[in-house]
Design a protein around this motif. Structure first.
Motif, short mmCIF file in Angstrom:
data_model
loop_
_atom_site.label_atom_id
_atom_site.label_comp_id
_atom_site.label_asym_id
_atom_site.label_seq_id
_atom_site.Cartn_x
_atom_site.Cartn_y
_atom_site.Cartn_z
N LYS A 83 12.35 -6.99 -14.96
CA LYS A 83 13.57 -6.34 -15.44
C LYS A 83 13.70 -4.92 -14.91
O LYS A 83 14.79 -4.47 -14.53
CB LYS A 83 13.58 -6.34 -16.96
N LEU A 84 12.58 -4.19 -14.85
CA LEU A 84 12.61 -2.79 -14.41
C LEU A 84 12.36 -2.63 -12.92
O LEU A 84 12.41 -1.51 -12.41
CB LEU A 84 11.56 -1.98 -15.20
N GLY A 85 12.08 -3.72 -12.24
CA GLY A 85 11.88 -3.66 -10.79
C GLY A 85 10.64 -2.90 -10.38
O GLY A 85 10.64 -2.17 -9.38
N TRP A 86 9.55 -3.09 -11.12
CA TRP A 86 8.31 -2.39 -10.80
C TRP A 86 7.69 -2.90 -9.51
O TRP A 86 7.79 -4.08 -9.17
CB TRP A 86 7.29 -2.59 -11.93
N SER A 87 7.01 -2.01 -8.83
CA SER A 87 6.20 -2.40 -7.67
C SER A 87 4.88 -2.97 -8.18
O SER A 87 4.54 -2.86 -9.37
CB SER A 87 5.93 -1.19 -6.78
N ALA A 88 4.12 -3.57 -7.28
CA ALA A 88 2.80 -4.08 -7.65
C ALA A 88 1.90 -2.94 -8.14
O ALA A 88 1.10 -3.12 -9.06
CB ALA A 88 2.15 -4.78 -6.46
N ARG A 89 2.07 -1.75 -7.54
CA ARG A 89 1.26 -0.60 -7.96
C ARG A 89 1.58 -0.23 -9.41
O ARG A 89 0.68 0.02 -10.21
CB ARG A 89 1.49 0.59 -7.04
N SER A 90 2.87 -0.18 -9.75
CA SER A 90 3.26 0.15 -11.13
C SER A 90 2.75 -0.92 -12.10
O SER A 90 2.29 -0.59 -13.21
CB SER A 90 4.79 0.26 -11.24
N PHE A 91 2.85 -2.16 -11.70
CA PHE A 91 2.36 -3.27 -12.54
C PHE A 91 0.88 -3.08 -12.86
O PHE A 91 0.45 -3.20 -14.01
CB PHE A 91 2.61 -4.59 -11.81
N HIS A 92 0.09 -2.76 -11.83
CA HIS A 92 -1.35 -2.59 -12.02
C HIS A 92 -1.66 -1.35 -12.85
O HIS A 92 -2.62 -1.35 -13.63
CB HIS A 92 -2.05 -2.50 -10.66
#
Length: 506
Positions: free
Chosen positions: A458-467
């Motif tokens: 929903k927020l369009g996070w990158s893989a880095r933000s997810f981690h």
């Protein structure tokens, strides 16, 4: 003898490379030449050495040709650290002291014109380099530098106050020895400002606790006067004392700029450079390279107030060390690597006037001005921050009625317990977990996994933000004393990464 060899070391980044000081006396026109890529400070040693020997009542070979070679010739040498080796080499070549006894030592020190020994930068780095040798030689240093070097265990460090003390100890069959430097007592440093001084702000205090427990970077956004700087100043007091290896690493970097004193042993560095600092001031540089603010904050806290006011190049330079924990300074001639395992805490206003979202004072900025101001922070830079929180305004009447909160010592107990859990499980803080390690140490139950995946999409996070959110959730679970990461821990981690306030909050 007409040739003497003295062992010393030159600073090369955090390393201290061995240097052989060769002193040769020959007949010919009187001269005093220093070769071996020596900078101006080293070449000026000629005058300091000549005056120190004469004023100490020692013979100086006025009528001979003196050649000093600092080998290897391609390694830059700087500072006054070679004064003592050059002076001792001249005396040994002139037969005024025992060259064999001198060859047992490694030495460094600056000389006054009266022959007194003055401290030099990088004594700790030099001691660490000597300890790594297969057969370390005793270190001979000025008294203040010897106290610093004595912090390194397993090393023979000798201290001297005056050139005459060294000469007397190095005479053939001399019974006068050099004083062995004792390591100063290591006491627990004071905690500093207390968290109980800050009334209210429970959510930012909770974010500060999580940041301390997991080693996470933190950005606080809020109007002026809400306590952002006060919160940042109290972060070192929430962190456990440095272990010996960490304290040595932090002190060694401080020693490179002459900013360390043994009385501050074990104290976590807290660096707060002004927002006019350049990228070189933050990263380091110069010739030869010296550490910048991010390395001087090794195992401590780097606080950047008024974050958008920093030059864009300076902020972008933080991206790599935030990920890798080191900084490599590359120049045309040489490279130097410095450690950069620091904890970043930053603060900023939400808009140019500072009052966006302030219920007590209207914001006078246009949406375009807000967007430009917040746009000074690039997406890739914000992507590397773990926690992005708002610090709200508390009305004065409500602030007066609030009771003091928890003390730093109470919060530090929980932080220490969470760090012990993390280190027992994975051997490092949660913020340093690699992506592949998260699968092993930060597993989610199905409900938590679904919540995190849905939010990231929903927020369009990158893989880095997810981690990064996953690492924060792991820390929240450690503070709760549980192994499993459930929806509650993931939800709190998501709330702590809400981003910057929107320009539409007028």
């Amino acid at each position: 003898m007409s040739l003497a060899i003295v062992h010393s070391r030159a600073l090369d980044g955090l390393a201290a490379a061995p240097v052989t000081v060769e002193v040769h006396l020959a007949n010919g026109l009187p001269s005093f030449t220093v070769v071996g890529l020596a900078d101006t400070e080293v070449k000026e040693a000629r005058e300091r050495v000549r005056a120190a020997l004469q004023n100490s009542g020692l013979g100086f070979p006025h009528n001979q040709r003196i050649t000093v070679n600092l080998a290897p010739a391609d390694l830059p040498k700087e500072g006054g650290r070679f004064d003592l080796p050059i002076a001792l080499g001249v005396l040994a070549a002139n037969g005024q002291l025992d060259a064999a006894a001198l060859a047992r030592f490694e030495c460094a020190g600056e000389l006054s014109l009266a022959g007194e020994l003055r401290p030099v930068r990088g004594a700790l780095a030099m001691a660490l380099a000597v300890r790594r040798e297969a057969e370390p030689r005793p270190l001979l240093l000025p008294e203040a530098s010897a106290l610093e070097a004595a912090l390194v265990d397993g090393l023979d460090v000798r201290a001297a106050r005056h050139l005459l003390d060294v000469v007397a100890a190095l005479q053939p069959n001399s019974e006068q020895g050099l004083t062995r430097a004792a390591s100063p007592p290591r006491s627990t440093p004071p905690r500093g400002p207390d968290l109980a001084d800050i009334k209210g702000q429970q959510a930012p205090k909770r974010a500060l606790e999580i940041a301390a427990a997991g080693g996470h970077s933190l950005l606080m956004v809020g109007p002026p006067g809400t306590g952002k700087s006060m919160l940042a100043q109290r972060l070192p007091g929430l962190l456990p004392p440095l272990e010996d290896d960490e304290a040595i690493a932090a002190a060694a970097v401080q020693s490179l700029i002459g900013a360390f004193s043994p009385e501050r042993w074990g104290e976590r560095p807290y660096r707060a450079p002004h927002h006019t600092a350049s990228s070189i001031a933050l990263v380091g540089g110069g010739s030869p390279p010296r550490p910048g603010e991010i390395s001087l904050a090794q195992h401590g806290v780097l606080f950047l107030d008024e974050l958008p006011e920093f030059p864009r190049t300076a902020l972008e330079a933080l991206r790599e060390p935030l990920e890798t924990g080191r900084i490599l300074i590359s120049r045309a001639a040489r490279q130097a690597e410095f450690p950069a395992r620091f904890q970043l805490v930053a603060a900023m206003n939400p808009c140019p006037c500072g009052h966006l979202g302030n219920p007590l004072k209207a914001c006078r900025c246009t949406p375009d001005q807000v967007s430009r101001y917040q746009g000074k922070l690039s997406g890739p830079f914000l992507d590397r921050l773990d926690l992005l929180i708002e610090v709200p305004v508390i009305p004065p009447a409500e602030l007066q009625a609030l009771a003091p909160g928890e003390t730093s010592a109470q919060v530090a107990e929980r932080v220490a317990a969470a760090q012990v859990r993390a280190r027992a499980r994975q051997g490092k803080p949660n913020a340093q977990l690699a992506a592949q390690e998260l699968a092993e140490h930060a597993t989610l139950d199905p409900a938590a996994q679904a919540l995190l995946t849905r939010t990231a999409e929903k927020l369009g996070w990158s893989a880095r933000s997810f981690h990064r959110v996953l690492r924060v959730a792991r820390t929240v679970a450690d503070l709760a004393g549980i192994d499993a990461i459930g929806p509650a821990q993931v939800a709190e981690a998501i709330q702590l990464r809400r981003g910057l306030p929107s320009a539409h909050q007028h």
